[in-house]
Motif scaffolding. Sequence first.
Motif, short mmCIF file in Angstrom:
data_model
loop_
_atom_site.label_atom_id
_atom_site.label_comp_id
_atom_site.label_asym_id
_atom_site.label_seq_id
_atom_site.Cartn_x
_atom_site.Cartn_y
_atom_site.Cartn_z
N GLN A 24 0.82 -1.20 0.00
CA GLN A 24 0.00 0.00 0.00
C GLN A 24 0.86 1.26 0.00
N LEU A 28 0.70 4.22 -2.74
CA LEU A 28 0.45 5.59 -2.34
C LEU A 28 1.54 6.53 -2.84
N ARG A 33 -2.54 9.01 -4.15
CA ARG A 33 -3.74 8.71 -3.36
C ARG A 33 -4.24 7.31 -3.70
N ILE A 34 -4.79 6.64 -2.71
CA ILE A 34 -5.36 5.31 -2.92
C ILE A 34 -6.66 5.20 -2.13
N ALA A 41 -6.40 2.07 6.13
CA ALA A 41 -5.95 3.44 5.88
C ALA A 41 -5.34 4.05 7.14
N THR A 45 -1.14 5.19 7.58
CA THR A 45 -0.62 6.54 7.80
C THR A 45 0.64 6.54 8.64
N THR A 95 0.11 12.59 5.62
CA THR A 95 -0.99 11.92 4.93
C THR A 95 -2.32 12.39 5.50
N GLU A 115 -4.38 10.10 1.04
CA GLU A 115 -3.63 10.90 0.10
C GLU A 115 -2.50 11.63 0.81
#
Length: 118
Positions: A24, A28, A33-34, A41, A45, A95, A115
């Motif tokens: 991930q 990113l 952004r994902i 999520a 971060t 993020t 993002e």
Amino acid sequence: MRHLKSGRKLGRHSAHRLALYRNQAKSLLAHGRITTTLPKAKELTGFIDHLIHLAKRGDLHARRLVLRDLQDVKLTRKLFDEIAPRYQDRPGGYTRVLKLAERRRGDGAPLALVELVE
């Protein structure tokens, strides 16, 4: 009881969880952004903020530590040359997690957009 046990397990063993974070983080950094589930999520971060913080140092040891996690020389070069200088004056919080209104169709999991802060 889970006193002082930080972090989510996300239903995976530790090696699978680390592979998830690495994949991930690569996506990113490559795309900016994902979209993923909210718990993933929130865990991502901290992982990506640590990588950007290392890249801000800019020394060889930091580069090797980032390369250990990303395992992609081009993406590591992009992180050190393009992304980290943008955040040189920022003390943290690289993020942003935005909750999306819709849920995933298969299981109804809450979705979020991760993002990089501009």
